[in-house]
Design an enzyme around this catalytic site. Sequence first.
Site, PDB file in Angstrom:
ATOM      1  N   LYS A 113      71.601  30.671 -29.653  1.00 45.89           N
ATOM      2  CA  LYS A 113      72.081  31.836 -28.891  1.00 45.89           C
ATOM      3  C   LYS A 113      72.990  32.708 -29.769  1.00 45.89           C
ATOM      4  O   LYS A 113      72.952  33.935 -29.691  1.00 45.89           O
ATOM      5  CB  LYS A 113      72.843  31.357 -27.640  1.00 45.89           C
ATOM      6  CG  LYS A 113      71.922  30.872 -26.541  1.00 45.89           C
ATOM      7  CD  LYS A 113      71.120  32.008 -25.972  1.00 45.89           C
ATOM      8  CE  LYS A 113      70.030  31.586 -25.024  1.00 45.89           C
ATOM      9  NZ  LYS A 113      69.176  32.668 -24.582  1.00 45.89           N
ATOM     10  N   THR A 169      69.267  27.046 -12.164  1.00 44.10           N
ATOM     11  CA  THR A 169      67.878  27.373 -12.500  1.00 44.10           C
ATOM     12  C   THR A 169      67.191  26.093 -12.979  1.00 44.10           C
ATOM     13  O   THR A 169      67.873  25.105 -13.274  1.00 44.10           O
ATOM     14  CB  THR A 169      67.845  28.413 -13.628  1.00 44.10           C
ATOM     15  OG1 THR A 169      68.489  27.840 -14.769  1.00 44.10           O
ATOM     16  CG2 THR A 169      68.549  29.699 -13.252  1.00 44.10           C
ATOM     17  N   ASP A 208      52.830  32.284 -26.442  1.00 46.80           N
ATOM     18  CA  ASP A 208      53.585  31.034 -26.535  1.00 46.80           C
ATOM     19  C   ASP A 208      54.681  31.254 -27.567  1.00 46.80           C
ATOM     20  O   ASP A 208      54.408  31.404 -28.758  1.00 46.80           O
ATOM     21  CB  ASP A 208      52.640  29.891 -26.938  1.00 46.80           C
ATOM     22  CG  ASP A 208      53.367  28.559 -26.967  1.00 46.80           C
ATOM     23  OD1 ASP A 208      54.580  28.540 -26.685  1.00 46.80           O
ATOM     24  OD2 ASP A 208      52.718  27.544 -27.268  1.00 46.80           O
TER      25      ASP A 208
HETATM   26  N1  LIG Z   1      70.763  29.138 -16.300  1.00 51.52           N
HETATM   27  C1  LIG Z   1      71.939  29.258 -16.851  1.00 51.52           C
HETATM   28  O1  LIG Z   1      72.907  28.674 -16.417  1.00 51.52           O
HETATM   29  C2  LIG Z   1      72.127  30.169 -18.033  1.00 51.52           C
HETATM   30  C3  LIG Z   1      73.393  30.329 -18.561  1.00 51.52           C
HETATM   31  C4  LIG Z   1      73.556  31.165 -19.628  1.00 51.52           C
HETATM   32  C5  LIG Z   1      72.504  31.823 -20.162  1.00 51.52           C
HETATM   33  N2  LIG Z   1      71.267  31.642 -19.647  1.00 51.52           N
HETATM   34  C6  LIG Z   1      70.165  32.349 -20.262  1.00 51.52           C
HETATM   35  O2  LIG Z   1      69.414  33.038 -19.277  1.00 51.52           O
HETATM   36  C7  LIG Z   1      68.048  33.035 -19.627  1.00 51.52           C
HETATM   37  C8  LIG Z   1      67.225  32.461 -18.477  1.00 51.52           C
HETATM   38  O3  LIG Z   1      67.668  31.154 -18.243  1.00 51.52           O
HETATM   39  P1  LIG Z   1      67.040  30.243 -17.086  1.00 51.52           P
HETATM   40  O4  LIG Z   1      67.974  29.120 -16.897  1.00 51.52           O
HETATM   41  O5  LIG Z   1      66.663  31.104 -15.958  1.00 51.52           O
HETATM   42  O6  LIG Z   1      65.727  29.710 -17.827  1.00 51.52           O
HETATM   43  P2  LIG Z   1      64.646  28.651 -17.275  1.00 51.52           P
HETATM   44  O7  LIG Z   1      64.727  28.511 -15.832  1.00 51.52           O
HETATM   45  O8  LIG Z   1      64.776  27.424 -18.102  1.00 51.52           O
HETATM   46  O9  LIG Z   1      63.289  29.394 -17.659  1.00 51.52           O
HETATM   47  C9  LIG Z   1      62.930  29.509 -18.987  1.00 51.52           C
HETATM   48  C10 LIG Z   1      61.753  30.416 -19.078  1.00 51.52           C
HETATM   49  O10 LIG Z   1      61.358  30.470 -20.440  1.00 51.52           O
HETATM   50  C11 LIG Z   1      59.980  30.213 -20.512  1.00 51.52           C
HETATM   51  N3  LIG Z   1      59.601  29.524 -21.735  1.00 51.52           N
HETATM   52  C12 LIG Z   1      60.098  28.373 -22.219  1.00 51.52           C
HETATM   53  N4  LIG Z   1      59.449  28.027 -23.339  1.00 51.52           N
HETATM   54  C13 LIG Z   1      58.507  28.974 -23.557  1.00 51.52           C
HETATM   55  C14 LIG Z   1      57.506  29.178 -24.542  1.00 51.52           C
HETATM   56  N5  LIG Z   1      57.340  28.320 -25.534  1.00 51.52           N
HETATM   57  N6  LIG Z   1      56.720  30.265 -24.458  1.00 51.52           N
HETATM   58  C15 LIG Z   1      56.864  31.139 -23.454  1.00 51.52           C
HETATM   59  N7  LIG Z   1      57.789  31.004 -22.482  1.00 51.52           N
HETATM   60  C16 LIG Z   1      58.596  29.930 -22.527  1.00 51.52           C
HETATM   61  C17 LIG Z   1      59.692  29.312 -19.326  1.00 51.52           C
HETATM   62  O11 LIG Z   1      58.325  29.378 -19.044  1.00 51.52           O
HETATM   63  P3  LIG Z   1      57.613  28.226 -18.172  1.00 51.52           P
HETATM   64  O12 LIG Z   1      57.813  28.652 -16.761  1.00 51.52           O
HETATM   65  O13 LIG Z   1      56.200  28.262 -18.614  1.00 51.52           O
HETATM   66  O14 LIG Z   1      58.291  26.952 -18.510  1.00 51.52           O
HETATM   67  C18 LIG Z   1      60.565  29.938 -18.271  1.00 51.52           C
HETATM   68  O15 LIG Z   1      59.940  31.031 -17.677  1.00 51.52           O
HETATM   69  C19 LIG Z   1      67.930  32.212 -20.883  1.00 51.52           C
HETATM   70  O16 LIG Z   1      67.891  33.048 -21.999  1.00 51.52           O
HETATM   71  C20 LIG Z   1      69.180  31.385 -20.903  1.00 51.52           C
HETATM   72  O17 LIG Z   1      69.564  31.057 -22.202  1.00 51.52           O
HETATM   73  C21 LIG Z   1      71.048  30.829 -18.582  1.00 51.52           C
END
Ligand SMILES: NC(=O)c1ccc[n+]([C@@H]2O[C@H](COP(=O)([O-])OP(=O)(O)OC[C@H]3O[C@@H](n4cnc5c(N)ncnc54)[C@H](OP(=O)(O)O)[C@@H]3O)[C@@H](O)[C@H]2O)c1
Length: 489
Positions: free
Chosen positions: A234, A273, A116
């Site tokens: 970030k 996402t 976690d």
């Molecule tokens: N999506 C975008 O537009 C975007 C843009 C720029 C950068 N990013 C970066 O890309 C990466 C992935 O983004 P995403 O949008 O795909 O993320 P997401 O869909 O929100 O998924 C977040 C992930 O982090 C896990 N997580 C959250 N809190 C946690 C905790 N306390 N302990 C363990 N795991 C935890 C979640 O697990 P659960 O499944 O258990 O919730 C999930 O697997 C991130 O670093 C984000 O900052 C994303």
Amino acid sequence: MPIQLIASLFLDGPPPWFPDPYRLLKVGAAVGAVALTKWYASGRRNPSERNMHGRVVLVTGGTSGVGAQTAFELARRGAQIVLLTRQPPSDPFLADFVGDLRARSGNQLIYAEQVDLADLHSVRQFATRWIDNAPPRRLDMIVLCAATLTPPGRPRVETAEGVEMTWMVNYLANFHLLGILSPAIRAQQFDRDVRIVVPTCSSYISAPKLDADEVIRGGDDKDWTPSKAYARSKFALMVFAKAYQKHLDAHKRPDGLPTNTRVVLVDPGYARTPGMTRWLTRGSLWGLLLYVLLYPLVWVLLKSANSAAQSLLYAAMDGSLGRGAGGRLIKECMEVDCARRDVDDEEVAKKLWEESDKLIERVEKQQAVKRAKAKKEQEKRDEEAKQAAQIEEIEALVGAIKKGKAREAKAKEAKEARTPPKKNGKKTKSGGDNASSSHCHPVFFTDKLRRQPPFRVSANPHPHASPVAHGYVYQDAPRGSAKSAGPRL
Ligand SMILES: NC(=O)c1ccc[n+]([C@@H]2O[C@H](COP(=O)([O-])OP(=O)(O)OC[C@H]3O[C@@H](n4cnc5c(N)ncnc54)[C@H](OP(=O)(O)O)[C@@H]3O)[C@@H](O)[C@H]2O)c1
């Protein structure tokens, strides 16, 4: 036929059913513009491939969005994936997810370990377990995709340990994890191309400076907003990632070879996402409704998780990134410059590192004291429960003994009541002086056996006559004694 059609079109003009060419042109231009925007927004595809067979990859955030897609693509190429998840591996949804990932990728080497990231103790437990392994476990890559954000308009959230949630999950947990895993990373064989892939977000450009002490100390931030907190976390992650590369570079390997580990920063771009949906909908039902209505626009402008994962796959597999200096930033599958100079500022990095260390130490000490207290209290409660159970058991035993005695006394009374009275009005003692209850065979006390003798017995004038003759009790008097002499059956 086509020549005829073209000729008739040319000579007679379009038939009446044919749409207005001007309108057709307008529709075609609109569809083309949408397609072009979609194509542009989807970004570049990863051009690099690498054999991932046998490589061990740790992935945080591998259960959702970009992380899940990256884990799938790496597994499909044969990598052994260890998903670091919030839930324990026994969680049915997680077990289903892992099973599905194995089936889709055709790779059985996908596991889950509970970490976690909102809990420093959980991170420490996993990381120390990993580095405690001797010889050091193989580790080829760490992909740090986990992130969290508070939807706009929502209040500040703190972890159970009292650290602001965004700062904790997006930055501090990664700092803690890589800090503890550092010996395991540095101990990897010289011929391994080890990479640490750190996703960031272009919102780092607008992040406030990291000189606000109260923020990096995990304290209260007066002008906290969700977007500022996310951007700052970030940015801090990027500053730390660059400093971590320097930390790895400074290590002198026992074999005298240069470091084989490289940190790669990746901006995956904006994608559809679960995290982004939470952000856009503000975590509300009205937001969700609006999101559904505007979905065509979202679909055109935002990448799919697969498109966003392309830059991460490039960072994981491109050969050029395994050579030269680490700490490069990748966007759209190519190297780009950081938009902020202070990402490389050593003073800022040093301060961030020291304050993060102090914060972790302080929180871990507090939590250790809390855990010790809770353990003591639990032990006390267990001891009290044990004592209460013992008292209950003893009381039950005493009660049973009392009941038995009462029953015995009752039986004795009943027996005495049934004994015929003596001629002089006194009740005869059954079986004489030694016919106490301890000498009476218990089998004769049962109703079933309490019956009249099948023959008539004249009134026994002998005071020591055996009461068996009356069918009541068996007199267990000592043989040969003068008192036992009497008529027997
Ligand atoms: N999506 C975008 O537009 C975007 C843009 C720029 C950068 N990013 C970066 O890309 C990466 C992935 O983004 P995403 O949008 O795909 O993320 P997401 O869909 O929100 O998924 C977040 C992930 O982090 C896990 N997580 C959250 N809190 C946690 C905790 N306390 N302990 C363990 N795991 C935890 C979640 O697990 P659960 O499944 O258990 O919730 C999930 O697997 C991130 O670093 C984000 O900052 C994303």
